[in-house]
Design a protein around this motif. Structure first.
Motif, PDB file in Angstrom:
ATOM      1  N   GLU A 121       7.121  -5.993   3.172  1.00 53.11           N
ATOM      2  CA  GLU A 121       7.290  -7.303   3.801  1.00 53.11           C
ATOM      3  C   GLU A 121       5.960  -7.861   4.306  1.00 53.11           C
ATOM      4  O   GLU A 121       5.931  -8.915   4.943  1.00 53.11           O
ATOM      5  N   ARG A 122       4.883  -7.154   4.045  1.00 61.10           N
ATOM      6  CA  ARG A 122       3.558  -7.555   4.538  1.00 61.10           C
ATOM      7  C   ARG A 122       2.749  -8.191   3.408  1.00 61.10           C
ATOM      8  O   ARG A 122       2.676  -7.654   2.309  1.00 61.10           O
ATOM      9  N   VAL A 123       2.146  -9.325   3.704  1.00 61.06           N
ATOM     10  CA  VAL A 123       1.231  -9.989   2.768  1.00 61.06           C
ATOM     11  C   VAL A 123      -0.178  -9.822   3.329  1.00 61.06           C
ATOM     12  O   VAL A 123      -0.439 -10.195   4.479  1.00 61.06           O
ATOM     13  N   ALA A 124      -1.065  -9.232   2.535  1.00 63.10           N
ATOM     14  CA  ALA A 124      -2.434  -8.997   3.006  1.00 63.10           C
ATOM     15  C   ALA A 124      -3.070 -10.303   3.454  1.00 63.10           C
ATOM     16  O   ALA A 124      -2.931 -11.343   2.798  1.00 63.10           O
ATOM     17  N   TYR A 125      -3.778 -10.232   4.589  1.00 65.07           N
ATOM     18  CA  TYR A 125      -4.347 -11.450   5.170  1.00 65.07           C
ATOM     19  C   TYR A 125      -5.707 -11.126   5.776  1.00 65.07           C
ATOM     20  O   TYR A 125      -5.831 -10.183   6.573  1.00 65.07           O
ATOM     21  N   ASN A 126      -6.704 -11.893   5.383  1.00 64.57           N
ATOM     22  CA  ASN A 126      -8.047 -11.717   5.934  1.00 64.57           C
ATOM     23  C   ASN A 126      -8.174 -12.596   7.177  1.00 64.57           C
ATOM     24  O   ASN A 126      -8.505 -13.768   7.090  1.00 64.57           O
ATOM     25  N   ASN A 127      -7.884 -12.011   8.339  1.00 62.75           N
ATOM     26  CA  ASN A 127      -7.869 -12.764   9.591  1.00 62.75           C
ATOM     27  C   ASN A 127      -9.310 -13.015  10.048  1.00 62.75           C
ATOM     28  O   ASN A 127     -10.033 -12.079  10.384  1.00 62.75           O
ATOM     29  N   PRO A 128      -9.769 -14.275  10.072  1.00 61.82           N
ATOM     30  CA  PRO A 128     -11.163 -14.556  10.437  1.00 61.82           C
ATOM     31  C   PRO A 128     -11.488 -14.202  11.885  1.00 61.82           C
ATOM     32  O   PRO A 128     -12.656 -14.057  12.244  1.00 61.82           O
ATOM     33  N   ALA A 129     -10.455 -14.072  12.727  1.00 58.64           N
ATOM     34  CA  ALA A 129     -10.691 -13.759  14.136  1.00 58.64           C
ATOM     35  C   ALA A 129     -10.865 -12.261  14.368  1.00 58.64           C
ATOM     36  O   ALA A 129     -11.169 -11.838  15.482  1.00 58.64           O
TER      37      ALA A 129
END
Length: 284
Positions: A121-129
């Motif tokens: 259920e997780r979509v990889a995400y490059n969190n800029p913070a």
């Protein structure tokens, strides 16, 4: 030749379609959670939650701890029917995001009370913070904690206790401060506060003393008391400070005893911080 070109064209169209389908998500493909106004739905992530969005005001929520959110439909807003989509909740963590459609049920026994975000259920995400995840901070800190002390002359003694700086490492945007306390008494030290501050060096003639409190982004050991020995690794954002300031790690005890011991770290020691080889992170 024409057949080969036709085959290539078909494959390109199929590939583009697959990419577009992976990049887009509709309500039909979204995970569903049944909710009821008399039941609190608790969603737990595997890492700290950095952002939550609830698409409508029909559902309220909060974040009691860093990796958990609570949701509940509002009462009396309007009559909800079974199967109504009340809202879509979007949860963004340090490295992934997840979405759920909240479906109303009038049957309390059908409402989801406890939900862990599953891997699929997780979509990889490059969190800029987020420049370093909490998981990586913990791995670095454990490696540093188990490494031998490099600093031998940065220490302080108070109340028959010795507080000592063991290591300072520089990793990315962070400093890892490794320190320990030796208690030579038989009185248990119950920790009230652990604080990191920037203080003025000279305070004797100063009319005002400026203290800047630094909030650690991570702390390896959350132990609340110790008898003879204590060691911890704190992670703070990199900073530069003038020579008239000093970095202080302060450990205070709960009343009634109320002992306090602090360690002062000169700017020169911070400048000598070692860079930590990332390859060491995955050696066991």
């Amino acid at each position: 030749m024409r057949t080969f070109k036709h085959f290539c064209a078909v494959m390109i169209v199929a590939l583009l379609t697959a990419v577009q389908s992976n990049a887009q998500k509709t309500m039909d493909g979204m995970q569903l959670l049944t909710v009821n106004e008399n039941i609190t739905t608790v969603i737990t992530a595997s890492e700290p939650v950095r952002f939550v969005d609830i698409s409508t005001d029909k559902v309220v929520g909060d974040q009691p701890i860093n990796n958990t959110i609570r949701l509940k439909p509002k009462e009396g807003v309007e009559v909800n029917r079974d199967g109504d989509i009340l809202a879509v909740v979007t949860i963004v963590t340090e490295r992934y995001r997840s979405q759920y459609a909240l479906i109303y049920t009038s049957h309390k026994e059908e409402a989801v009370t406890d939900k862990a975000i599953e891997i699929d259920e997780r979509v990889a995400y490059n969190n800029p913070a987020v420049s370093m995840s909490t998981e990586d901070m913990a791995r670095y800190a454990r490696k540093i904690w188990s490494s031998p002390a490099r600093y031998r002359n940065v220490s302080t003694k108070q109340h028959r206790m010795t507080m000592r700086l063991n290591n300072i490492y520089s990793v990315g945007e962070y400093f890892f401060l490794d320190f320990s306390v030796e208690n030579k008494t038989n009185i248990r030290f119950d920790i009230d506060q652990l604080r990191v501050k920037l203080n003025d060096k000279k305070t004797a003639k100063a009319t005002t003393v400026q203290t800047i409190e630094l909030t650690p982004d991570f702390m390896l050991d959350n132990t609340q008391s110790f008898l003879y020995g204590y060691r911890n690794v704190l992670v703070v954002k990199k900073m530069t400070f003038p020579n008239d300031k000093i970095l202080t790690i302060e450990l205070s005890e709960q009343q009634i005893s109320g002992r306090t011991i602090s360690l002062s770290v000169e700017y020169e020691d911070v400048l000598n911080a070692d860079s930590f080889n990332k390859a060491l992170l995955y050696e066991y």
